[in-house]
Each structure stands twice: as C-alpha cells, then as structure tokens.
Design an enzyme around this catalytic site. Structure first.
Site, PDB file in Angstrom:
ATOM      1  N   ASN A 236      47.378  42.025  36.437  1.00 50.44           N
ATOM      2  CA  ASN A 236      46.013  42.185  37.171  1.00 50.44           C
ATOM      3  C   ASN A 236      46.098  43.286  38.018  1.00 50.44           C
ATOM      4  O   ASN A 236      44.930  43.986  38.187  1.00 50.44           O
ATOM      5  CB  ASN A 236      45.884  40.784  37.874  1.00 50.44           C
ATOM      6  CG  ASN A 236      45.191  39.721  36.930  1.00 50.44           C
ATOM      7  OD1 ASN A 236      44.177  39.732  36.321  1.00 50.44           O
ATOM      8  ND2 ASN A 236      46.014  38.927  36.411  1.00 50.44           N
TER       9      ASN A 236
ATOM     10  N   ASP B  33      43.435  25.948  44.408  1.00 52.99           N
ATOM     11  CA  ASP B  33      42.810  26.409  43.288  1.00 52.99           C
ATOM     12  C   ASP B  33      40.992  25.683  43.557  1.00 52.99           C
ATOM     13  O   ASP B  33      40.335  25.490  42.667  1.00 52.99           O
ATOM     14  CB  ASP B  33      43.181  26.276  41.965  1.00 52.99           C
ATOM     15  CG  ASP B  33      44.435  26.823  41.816  1.00 52.99           C
ATOM     16  OD1 ASP B  33      44.634  28.059  42.277  1.00 52.99           O
ATOM     17  OD2 ASP B  33      45.256  26.242  41.208  1.00 52.99           O
TER      18      ASP B  33
ATOM     19  N   HIS C  14      42.595  32.433  38.698  1.00 56.62           N
ATOM     20  CA  HIS C  14      43.407  31.367  38.155  1.00 56.62           C
ATOM     21  C   HIS C  14      43.081  31.232  36.828  1.00 56.62           C
ATOM     22  O   HIS C  14      41.851  31.448  36.283  1.00 56.62           O
ATOM     23  CB  HIS C  14      42.966  30.099  38.728  1.00 56.62           C
ATOM     24  CG  HIS C  14      43.509  28.903  38.253  1.00 56.62           C
ATOM     25  ND1 HIS C  14      44.977  28.545  38.608  1.00 56.62           N
ATOM     26  CD2 HIS C  14      43.148  28.066  37.363  1.00 56.62           C
ATOM     27  CE1 HIS C  14      45.200  27.703  38.100  1.00 56.62           C
ATOM     28  NE2 HIS C  14      44.509  27.024  37.165  1.00 56.62           N
TER      29      HIS C  14
ATOM     30  N   ARG D 269      58.653  29.178  55.952  1.00 55.42           N
ATOM     31  CA  ARG D 269      57.437  29.693  55.401  1.00 55.42           C
ATOM     32  C   ARG D 269      56.620  30.414  56.322  1.00 55.42           C
ATOM     33  O   ARG D 269      56.121  31.615  56.124  1.00 55.42           O
ATOM     34  CB  ARG D 269      56.431  28.589  54.796  1.00 55.42           C
ATOM     35  CG  ARG D 269      55.375  28.891  54.275  1.00 55.42           C
ATOM     36  CD  ARG D 269      54.435  27.625  53.679  1.00 55.42           C
ATOM     37  NE  ARG D 269      55.281  26.953  52.604  1.00 55.42           N
ATOM     38  CZ  ARG D 269      55.217  27.146  51.420  1.00 55.42           C
ATOM     39  NH1 ARG D 269      54.789  28.321  50.970  1.00 55.42           N
ATOM     40  NH2 ARG D 269      56.146  26.708  50.649  1.00 55.42           N
TER      41      ARG D 269
ATOM     42  N   ASN E 164      41.714  35.034  44.780  1.00 53.51           N
ATOM     43  CA  ASN E 164      43.079  34.615  43.997  1.00 53.51           C
ATOM     44  C   ASN E 164      42.230  34.586  42.210  1.00 53.51           C
ATOM     45  O   ASN E 164      41.085  34.366  42.147  1.00 53.51           O
ATOM     46  CB  ASN E 164      43.286  33.329  44.303  1.00 53.51           C
ATOM     47  CG  ASN E 164      44.510  32.771  43.304  1.00 53.51           C
ATOM     48  OD1 ASN E 164      45.308  33.486  42.909  1.00 53.51           O
ATOM     49  ND2 ASN E 164      44.433  31.658  42.826  1.00 53.51           N
TER      50      ASN E 164
ATOM     51  N   LEU F  49      49.743  29.610  50.975  1.00 58.11           N
ATOM     52  CA  LEU F  49      49.627  29.907  52.116  1.00 58.11           C
ATOM     53  C   LEU F  49      49.373  28.970  52.992  1.00 58.11           C
ATOM     54  O   LEU F  49      48.545  28.071  52.824  1.00 58.11           O
ATOM     55  CB  LEU F  49      48.390  30.891  52.019  1.00 58.11           C
ATOM     56  CG  LEU F  49      48.421  32.301  51.048  1.00 58.11           C
ATOM     57  CD1 LEU F  49      47.144  33.027  50.975  1.00 58.11           C
ATOM     58  CD2 LEU F  49      49.696  33.133  51.683  1.00 58.11           C
TER      59      LEU F  49
HETATM   60  C1  GRF Z   1      47.817  35.026  35.610  1.00 59.36           C
HETATM   61  O1  GRF Z   1      47.614  34.553  34.695  1.00 59.36           O
HETATM   62  C2  GRF Z   1      46.830  34.768  36.829  1.00 59.36           C
HETATM   63  O2  GRF Z   1      45.749  34.056  36.433  1.00 59.36           O
HETATM   64  C3  GRF Z   1      48.053  33.632  37.536  1.00 59.36           C
HETATM   65  O3  GRF Z   1      49.008  34.501  37.535  1.00 59.36           O
HETATM   66  C4  GRF Z   1      49.186  35.276  36.615  1.00 59.36           C
HETATM   67  C5  GRF Z   1      49.557  36.661  36.864  1.00 59.36           C
HETATM   68  O4  GRF Z   1      49.686  37.720  36.134  1.00 59.36           O
HETATM   69  N1  GRF Z   1      47.605  33.406  38.993  1.00 59.36           N
HETATM   70  P1  GRF Z   1      49.953  39.136  36.412  1.00 59.36           P
HETATM   71  O5  GRF Z   1      51.199  39.252  37.339  1.00 59.36           O
HETATM   72  O6  GRF Z   1      48.779  39.579  37.128  1.00 59.36           O
HETATM   73  O7  GRF Z   1      50.185  39.668  35.044  1.00 59.36           O
END
Ligand code: GRF
Length: 199
Positions: free
Chosen positions: A13, A144, A108, A64, A106, A92
C-alpha cells in the site's frame, strides 16, 4: 499534503501511494516512513527511494507507551498532516489517537463493519459472503471502527481461498488508498457523526 507512513511489513500500500505521488496523480509528499520492525520490505523500499526512514523497534522499548513516545517525537519533528497506517501491526493508545484525532488513516481488507480484526479475508470466505472488499477509514479508539472515507467491493468466488481473495482485495486496496488520500487532498471535508462528507 504531508504524509507519514507507518508500516510493519510488505508495504504494497505504501508503494501504491508512493507511485501515485511519483506519477503526479496524488499531490502529496511522504515526509517519513516509520516501521516498528527493522528491515522489513516496506522499509527497504523506502530507503531505496531515498525517503526519510525511522526503524523504531517496539521490542527495543520497555512498554507500548515508551515506544509510542519515540514515534510521537519523530512525528512532531516531521510535521505530517496525516498518518497513513499501511499494514502497521501495532495498536495505538487512546492518548496517541486523541493527539492525532481524524488525522490517522488506516486500510482494512473487508467491508467494515463486517470482519474487523485479523484474518479479515479468511473471515469473509468462512462466513460465505458473496461480496467483500476493503475500507479506508479514520482511526478511533476501537478496533477498525472509525469513520469511513472510501470502500471498494470485491466479488467472492465459490472457489476462493483466503489467499486468492486477499490478492484480489489487495489490488482494490491500492486504488482505495490513493482515492481516499486524493479526496482528502483535493476536497473540503467534514465529519458528521460517523459520516465523512465531501463537498
Ligand atoms: C493490507 O491487507 C491491509 O489492508 C492490512 O494490512 C495489509 C498490509 O499490506 N491492514 P501491505 O504491507 O500494504 O502490502
């Protein structure tokens, strides 16, 4: 728009966001990339790209909050507009979230509120839903549950496994994350209750 990317692993990502910036489709700057796991692929890539990298190993901190304090110090210096969680596998604290309220994003791999938590794609296959997808959302104190910015759907096929579905959802994640950041960069937005509204 100044972005701090936080990741813990693969970083696909992060890559998609970086490529959109490089291609000129997303008007933003990645001011730093932070990982709680040293040497992961995402951080290796960030370094190759010449980005500012911080490997802040949670195992090298006593708690943490101690780890978060180091992350917060780095962020204070980098002055991002948004924190982009891209596979950041750390919860967090509420103090951290309060400090960055509506500025932590974020992604998900399910259509929230369905299948929060870990193994969302396997949860979707096991449940037998016909459609799943991904959700880009602001982070709040619960897992989430924050206000939703963008969702994209993916059809679940009869022969899907968690792995095949994950791969197709991931393609949509890359599009969704860039779309969400583009919306935040280019449009006036506000939050009403749980709803993120763009003008
Ligand atoms: C993704 O599937 C995202 O939705 C989840 O963790 C994964 C991260 O993948 N939160 P990458 O490290 O971005 O490839």
């Amino acid at each position: 728009m100044r972005l701090a990317v936080l990741l813990s692993g693969r970083g696909s990502n992060f890559n998609a966001i970086q490529q959109a910036i490089a291609a000129g489709t997303l008007n933003a700057e990645i001011v730093c990339v932070i990982s709680n796991r040293p040497g992961v692929p995402g951080i290796v890539r960030a370094r190759e790209l010449g980005l500012t990298v911080h490997e802040i190993d949670h195992k090298a901190h006593s708690s943490r909050l101690d780890h978060e304090a180091t992350v917060l110090r780095v962020l204070k210096e980098a002055k991002p507009d948004f924190l982009v969680l891209a596979g950041y596998m750390r919860l967090l604290s509420s103090t951290f979230i309060e400090e960055w309220r509506h500025r932590i994003i974020n992604i998900h791999p399910s259509l929230l509120p369905a299948f929060p938590g870990v193994d969302a794609q396997k949860q979707a296959v096991d449940y037998g839903v016909k459609v799943s997808g991904c959700t880009v959302h602001f982070v709040d104190e619960n897992l989430d549950t924050g206000p939703i910015i963008v969702q994209r759907t993916v059809e679940v096929r009869d022969d899907d496994t968690a792995e095949t579905l994950s791969a197709r959802i991931l393609e949509q994640e890359h599009i969704a994350y860039v779309s969400a950041l583009t919306l935040l960069a280019t449009r006036t937005w506000r939050i009403e209750g749980r709803r993120v509204l763009f003008e």
